[in-house]
Design a protein around this motif. Structure first.
Motif, PDB file in Angstrom:
ATOM      1  N   VAL A  44      49.400  69.704 -98.913  1.00  0.00           N
ATOM      2  CA  VAL A  44      49.776  68.472 -99.600  1.00  0.00           C
ATOM      3  C   VAL A  44      49.133  68.493-100.990  1.00  0.00           C
ATOM      4  CG1 VAL A  44      50.012  67.116 -97.468  1.00  0.00           C
ATOM      5  CG2 VAL A  44      47.821  67.110 -98.686  1.00  0.00           C
ATOM      6  N   TYR A  65      58.799  65.781 -81.921  1.00  0.00           N
ATOM      7  CA  TYR A  65      57.450  65.238 -82.086  1.00  0.00           C
ATOM      8  C   TYR A  65      57.520  63.707 -82.053  1.00  0.00           C
ATOM      9  CZ  TYR A  65      56.395  69.991 -83.706  1.00  0.00           C
ATOM     10  OH  TYR A  65      56.266  71.346 -83.797  1.00  0.00           O
ATOM     11  N   ASN A 120      56.561  72.422 -88.715  1.00  0.00           N
ATOM     12  CA  ASN A 120      57.944  72.931 -88.726  1.00  0.00           C
ATOM     13  C   ASN A 120      58.938  71.768 -88.685  1.00  0.00           C
ATOM     14  OD1 ASN A 120      56.711  72.588 -86.134  1.00  0.00           O
ATOM     15  ND2 ASN A 120      58.574  73.391 -85.205  1.00  0.00           N
ATOM     16  N   THR A 152      45.435  81.194 -90.614  1.00  0.00           N
ATOM     17  CA  THR A 152      45.095  79.962 -91.352  1.00  0.00           C
ATOM     18  C   THR A 152      44.178  79.067 -90.512  1.00  0.00           C
ATOM     19  OG1 THR A 152      47.129  78.841 -90.634  1.00  0.00           O
ATOM     20  CG2 THR A 152      47.212  80.029 -92.727  1.00  0.00           C
ATOM     21  N   ALA A 206      47.803  76.036 -80.974  1.00  0.00           N
ATOM     22  CA  ALA A 206      48.886  76.065 -79.979  1.00  0.00           C
ATOM     23  C   ALA A 206      50.112  75.406 -80.599  1.00  0.00           C
ATOM     24  CB  ALA A 206      48.475  75.285 -78.732  1.00  0.00           C
ATOM     25  N   PRO A 207      51.297  75.669 -80.036  1.00  0.00           N
ATOM     26  CA  PRO A 207      52.484  74.966 -80.535  1.00  0.00           C
ATOM     27  C   PRO A 207      52.286  73.448 -80.386  1.00  0.00           C
ATOM     28  CG  PRO A 207      53.100  76.749 -79.055  1.00  0.00           C
ATOM     29  CD  PRO A 207      51.610  76.620 -78.966  1.00  0.00           C
ATOM     30  N   ASP A 231      47.846  73.836 -84.989  1.00  0.00           N
ATOM     31  CA  ASP A 231      48.651  74.815 -85.738  1.00  0.00           C
ATOM     32  C   ASP A 231      48.811  76.072 -84.884  1.00  0.00           C
ATOM     33  OD1 ASP A 231      49.221  74.863 -89.115  1.00  0.00           O
ATOM     34  OD2 ASP A 231      49.630  76.682 -87.957  1.00  0.00           O
ATOM     35  N   CYS A 244      48.180  72.007 -89.471  1.00  0.00           N
ATOM     36  CA  CYS A 244      46.860  72.042 -90.122  1.00  0.00           C
ATOM     37  C   CYS A 244      46.845  72.958 -91.348  1.00  0.00           C
ATOM     38  CB  CYS A 244      45.833  72.526 -89.102  1.00  0.00           C
ATOM     39  SG  CYS A 244      44.174  72.722 -89.738  1.00  0.00           S
TER      40      CYS A 244
HETATM   41  C1  LIG Z   1      53.160  72.432 -94.466  1.00  0.00           C
HETATM   42  S1  LIG Z   1      51.998  73.328 -93.532  1.00  0.00           S
HETATM   43  C2  LIG Z   1      50.756  72.124 -93.210  1.00  0.00           C
HETATM   44  C3  LIG Z   1      49.961  71.804 -94.441  1.00  0.00           C
HETATM   45  C4  LIG Z   1      48.722  70.972 -94.195  1.00  0.00           C
HETATM   46  N1  LIG Z   1      49.053  69.701 -93.599  1.00  0.00           N
HETATM   47  C5  LIG Z   1      48.009  70.761 -95.505  1.00  0.00           C
HETATM   48  O1  LIG Z   1      48.299  69.807 -96.212  1.00  0.00           O
HETATM   49  O2  LIG Z   1      47.178  71.605 -95.868  1.00  0.00           O
HETATM   50  C6  LIG Z   1      52.820  73.500 -92.000  1.00  0.00           C
HETATM   51  C7  LIG Z   1      52.020  74.190 -90.908  1.00  0.00           C
HETATM   52  O3  LIG Z   1      52.715  73.978 -89.681  1.00  0.00           O
HETATM   53  C8  LIG Z   1      52.451  75.083 -88.859  1.00  0.00           C
HETATM   54  N2  LIG Z   1      53.419  75.142 -87.779  1.00  0.00           N
HETATM   55  C9  LIG Z   1      54.672  75.667 -87.789  1.00  0.00           C
HETATM   56  N3  LIG Z   1      55.239  75.561 -86.587  1.00  0.00           N
HETATM   57  C10 LIG Z   1      54.338  74.940 -85.784  1.00  0.00           C
HETATM   58  C11 LIG Z   1      54.340  74.534 -84.414  1.00  0.00           C
HETATM   59  N4  LIG Z   1      55.404  74.751 -83.623  1.00  0.00           N
HETATM   60  N5  LIG Z   1      53.243  73.933 -83.933  1.00  0.00           N
HETATM   61  C12 LIG Z   1      52.157  73.719 -84.720  1.00  0.00           C
HETATM   62  N6  LIG Z   1      52.107  74.072 -86.020  1.00  0.00           N
HETATM   63  C13 LIG Z   1      53.169  74.677 -86.543  1.00  0.00           C
HETATM   64  C14 LIG Z   1      52.506  76.276 -89.806  1.00  0.00           C
HETATM   65  O4  LIG Z   1      51.807  77.377 -89.246  1.00  0.00           O
HETATM   66  C15 LIG Z   1      51.875  75.694 -91.073  1.00  0.00           C
HETATM   67  O5  LIG Z   1      50.519  76.049 -91.168  1.00  0.00           O
END
Ligand SMILES: C[S@@+](CC[C@H](N)C(=O)[O-])C[C@H]1O[C@@H](n2cnc3c(N)ncnc32)[C@H](O)[C@@H]1O
Length: 238
Positions: free
Chosen positions: A52, A159, A152, A107, A129-130, A102, A77
Motif C-alpha cells: 500500500v 473471503y 489475490n 516475503t 497458509a492460503p 500470506d 501480508c
Molecule cells: C498486494 S500484496 C499485499 C500487500 C500488503 N498488504 C502491503 O501493503 O504490504 C498481496 C499478497 O497476497 C498474497 N496472496 C496471494 N494469494 C493468496 C492466498 N490465496 N492466500 C493468502 N495470501 C495470498 C500474495 O502472496 C501477496 O503477498
C-alpha cells in the motif's frame, strides 16, 4: 450537488503535489515503515508495487485508531508493510492482536524479520497458509474489529462470504478491501479504459465486480466504495 465529474486535480504534477501535501499533513509514519519500504523496493523491485502507499498506510493507522480497534485481521501480508502500519496503530493498546496471512514463504520471512526488528512480533502473528484456510481456523481468535483484504483478487468474493458467515467481524467492525476498482476496469472495461487490453486484469476486475456487488447487497453490512488509491470498499457490519 456538484457534478460527478472527472478527476479533481488538473494534471499529474498537481496530483503528485496534492498527494505529498496530504502525506505531510496526516498522521506521521514511524521510521521503520520507510526502512521496510526501501528494503522491499531494493530487494523485490518487481513486486514492491504491491505495498500500500504511504498515504494509505496513514489512512489505515488513522482508521484503526478511530474505531478503537484492538483485534485486526489482514489478508495479504506481503513483506509486512500494512501489518506494520496496523501495529503502529495498536502498539499502545492493551491486549492488541494482529493476525496476517500470506502464501509466499520468501516475503513471509521478510515480514517476520520486520516485525521482530520493529519490536512488534509480540502483537503480530503471521500465518503462512492460503487465506481461505486461515479464515476457517480463526473461530477462536475473532471477532475482529477491522479486517483488511489485500490479497489475490479472485478470492475476494469467498473471503467476504466466509468472514460474514463465520461472524469474524464484530458488530460495527469494518472490512476494508483494497484495489476494488482496478484502474477503473471494474466500472468500465471498454476501449475507453487503457487497461482493457490486459485480459488478466479484466478477469480480476470481474471478480472484484462480483465482490463489490456482494458487499453492496448483503443485508449484514452497510457499504461505501471510495474512489481513492485503487479503490477502497468499506463495509460496516450491522
Ligand atoms: C498486494 S500484496 C499485499 C500487500 C500488503 N498488504 C502491503 O501493503 O504490504 C498481496 C499478497 O497476497 C498474497 N496472496 C496471494 N494469494 C493468496 C492466498 N490465496 N492466500 C493468502 N495470501 C495470498 C500474495 O502472496 C501477496 O503477498
Amino acid at each position: 450537488m456538484k457534478d460527478e465529474g472527472p478527476v479533481i486535480f488538473p494534471n499529474d504534477a498537481v496530483s503528485y503535489a496534492v498527494y505529498r501535501y496530504c502525506k505531510e499533513h496526516s498522521v506521521p509514519l514511524p521510521e521503520h515503515l520507510f526502512k521496510l519500504a526501501q528494503f522491499t523496493e531494493e530487494n523485490l523491485p518487481e513486486l514492491s508495487e504491491m505495498m500500500v502507499s504511504g498515504l494509505q498506510a496513514q489512512y489505515l493507522i488513522w482508521t484503526a485508531r478511530s474505531i478503537g480497534a484492538k483485534k485486526i485481521l489482514e489478508i495479504g501480508c506481503f513483506c509486512g508493510f500494512s501489518a506494520l502500519a496496523f501495529a503502529e496503530a495498536l502498539k499502545d493498546v492493551e491486549g492488541a492482536k494482529i493476525i496476517t496471512t500470506d502464501v509466499n514463504p520468501k516475503t513471509c520471512e521478510i515480514a517476520r524479520n520486520a516485525f521482530r526488528d520493529a519490536g512488534v512480533d509480540n502483537i503480530v502473528t503471521l500465518i503462512e497458509a492460503p487465506a481461505i484456510e486461515t479464515l476457517q481456523n480463526l473461530q477462536n481468535d475473532g471477532p475482529f474489529d477491522l479486517v483488511f483484504i489485500d490479497a489475490n483478487k479472485d478470492g475476494y468474493p469467498d473471503y467476504f462470504k466466509t468472514l460474514l458467515d463465520l461472524n469474524l467481524i464484530r458488530k460495527n467492525g469494518i472490512l476494508i478491501a483494497d484495489n476494488v476498482l482496478k484502474r477503473g476496469l471494474v466500472a468500465d472495461d471498454s476501449d475507453n479504459n487503457p487497461s482493457s487490453g490486459d485480459k488478466d486484469e479484466v478477469w480480476r476486475a470481474s471478480k472484484l465486480r462480483e465482490f463489490n456487488g456482494l458487499a453492496a447487497k448483503d443485508p449484514r453490512v452497510e457499504t461505501l466504495i471510495l474512489p481513492v488509491f485503487d479503490g477502497l470498499t468499506l463495509s460496516r457490519v450491522l
